[in-house]
Design an enzyme around this catalytic site. Structure first.
Site, mmCIF file in Angstrom:
data_model
loop_
_atom_site.group_PDB
_atom_site.id
_atom_site.type_symbol
_atom_site.label_atom_id
_atom_site.label_comp_id
_atom_site.label_asym_id
_atom_site.label_seq_id
_atom_site.Cartn_x
_atom_site.Cartn_y
_atom_site.Cartn_z
ATOM 1 N N SER A 46 17.060 53.513 -39.089
ATOM 2 C CA SER A 46 18.185 53.658 -40.016
ATOM 3 C C SER A 46 17.831 53.072 -41.378
ATOM 4 O O SER A 46 18.278 53.585 -42.407
ATOM 5 C CB SER A 46 19.451 53.016 -39.456
ATOM 6 O OG SER A 46 19.231 51.665 -39.118
ATOM 7 N N GLU A 47 17.019 51.984 -41.419
ATOM 8 C CA GLU A 47 16.504 51.462 -42.679
ATOM 9 C C GLU A 47 15.141 50.823 -42.492
ATOM 10 O O GLU A 47 14.789 50.376 -41.392
ATOM 11 C CB GLU A 47 17.447 50.418 -43.316
ATOM 12 C CG GLU A 47 18.636 50.983 -44.045
ATOM 13 C CD GLU A 47 19.903 50.927 -43.220
ATOM 14 O OE1 GLU A 47 20.890 51.586 -43.612
ATOM 15 O OE2 GLU A 47 19.899 50.225 -42.189
ATOM 16 N N THR A 48 14.392 50.784 -43.587
ATOM 17 C CA THR A 48 13.107 50.091 -43.678
ATOM 18 C C THR A 48 13.128 49.275 -44.970
ATOM 19 O O THR A 48 13.652 49.739 -45.988
ATOM 20 C CB THR A 48 11.938 51.097 -43.710
ATOM 21 O OG1 THR A 48 11.901 51.815 -42.469
ATOM 22 C CG2 THR A 48 10.603 50.399 -43.916
ATOM 23 N N HIS A 77 21.890 44.790 -41.675
ATOM 24 C CA HIS A 77 20.828 44.421 -40.742
ATOM 25 C C HIS A 77 19.457 44.364 -41.403
ATOM 26 O O HIS A 77 18.617 43.541 -41.000
ATOM 27 C CB HIS A 77 20.863 45.328 -39.496
ATOM 28 C CG HIS A 77 19.907 46.471 -39.487
ATOM 29 N ND1 HIS A 77 20.168 47.670 -40.110
ATOM 30 C CD2 HIS A 77 18.695 46.606 -38.894
ATOM 31 C CE1 HIS A 77 19.152 48.491 -39.911
ATOM 32 N NE2 HIS A 77 18.243 47.873 -39.180
#
Length: 295
Positions: A46-48, A77
């Site tokens: 979902s994210e990096t 997060h």
């Protein structure tokens, strides 16, 4: 060939393969914007996050956050997980970090066990609560594959709000939470209207029992069909719920991700300040993988 080490962690969990997955590049110097975006798409989380030297040496780092298709001004997060990773790699044992991000400065507090090892983090959202607009219950219910009768409007109707990045927040009757599923046609239909939410139609649906919250989050138009633990959305929710009371502060325990097989626990607090209602979110982290990107 250029080499860029990365670490993956599961965030908002004490168990590996629970929580929300995150990839962290602790030293992103030399990566272009396009390469960061391509790596985030390749990771398919979902994210990096990509860590760079801070513009202000008084801060810890500049952190850039990308999801599969675009850069984020702030997210929950990724900050919790990046704080955990940097604390685990640092030799000085600092418990307070400061991240420069598009939405503002993010304060991070590291949690440690009795032996001093990092176990997770808590972050402060960079902006006070801003309520942006209300949305029609019928259209939001359709996006969730539910009927308008499933939407609870006792406290608030569907509302778009932000503490650094915006989400649509909607209360749902408890027995409908597990049945909800994104309807892509309905999402595209709503995004095709002149609603300002069209740019980011990320919907957090929740049910509440006192200070315990059961939540899910869908953002299919930006590549996240469902998110197992959404810190920024739940921080926004905590601030929003406090705004409807006369209390000075509030605390919530949020469960999310069980429907995906990735159970997560988030601890959210909100408080009134001279700047408005501010929120924090925290939880545990577990390391999973280490690797290297070769470009």
């Amino acid at each position: 060939m250029r080499r860029f080490p990365f670490v993956t962690v599961d965030v908002f969990t004490a168990s590996r393969f629970g929580g929300n997955q995150l990839a962290v590049f602790p030293d992103a110097r030399g990566l272009s914007d396009a390469e960061m975006q391509s790596l985030a798409a390749e990771m398919n989380y979902s994210e990096t996050t990509f860590v760079l030297p801070p513009d202000d040496p008084a801060n810890t780092a500049r952190v850039r956050i990308f999801h599969r298709t675009a850069e984020m001004p702030f997210a929950g997060h990724p900050n919790v997980g990046t704080g955990y990773v940097l604390a685990a790699q640092a030799a000085n044992g600092a418990n307070a970090l400061r991240f420069e991000e598009i939405a503002g400065l993010v304060e991070v507090r590291i949690a440690r066990d009795a032996d001093g090892h990092p176990t997770g983090a808590e972050i402060d959202a960079p902006q006070p609560l801003e309520i942006l607009e209300t949305l029609p219950s019928a259209a939001i219910a359709a996006c969730l594959g539910l009927s308008p009768a499933h939407v609870v409007t006792t406290t608030h109707g569907p509302v778009r709000a932000s503490v650094g990045v915006d989400f649509v927040l909607v209360e749902i009757v408890e027995d409908a939470i597990a049945r909800a599923a994104p309807d892509l046609t309905a999402y595209r239909r709503l995004a095709g209207t002149d609603l300002t939410a069209a740019e980011r139609l990320s919907i957090l649906l929740y049910s509440r029992n006192g200070n315990r919250i059961h939540a899910r989050m869908f953002a299919p138009l930006s590549g996240t069909w469902e998110d197992p633990a959404t810190g920024s959305a739940n921080a926004t929710l905590g601030a929003l719920l406090l705004s409807f009371t006369d209390e000075d502060s509030a605390a919530f325990v949020v469960s999310q991700g069980a429907e995906m097989g990735r159970p997560s626990i988030l601890h959210v607090t909100a408080r009134r300040t001279a700047e408005g209602i501010r929120a924090s979110v925290g939880g545990g982290c577990v390391p999973v993988l280490t690797g290297e990107a070769q470009l």
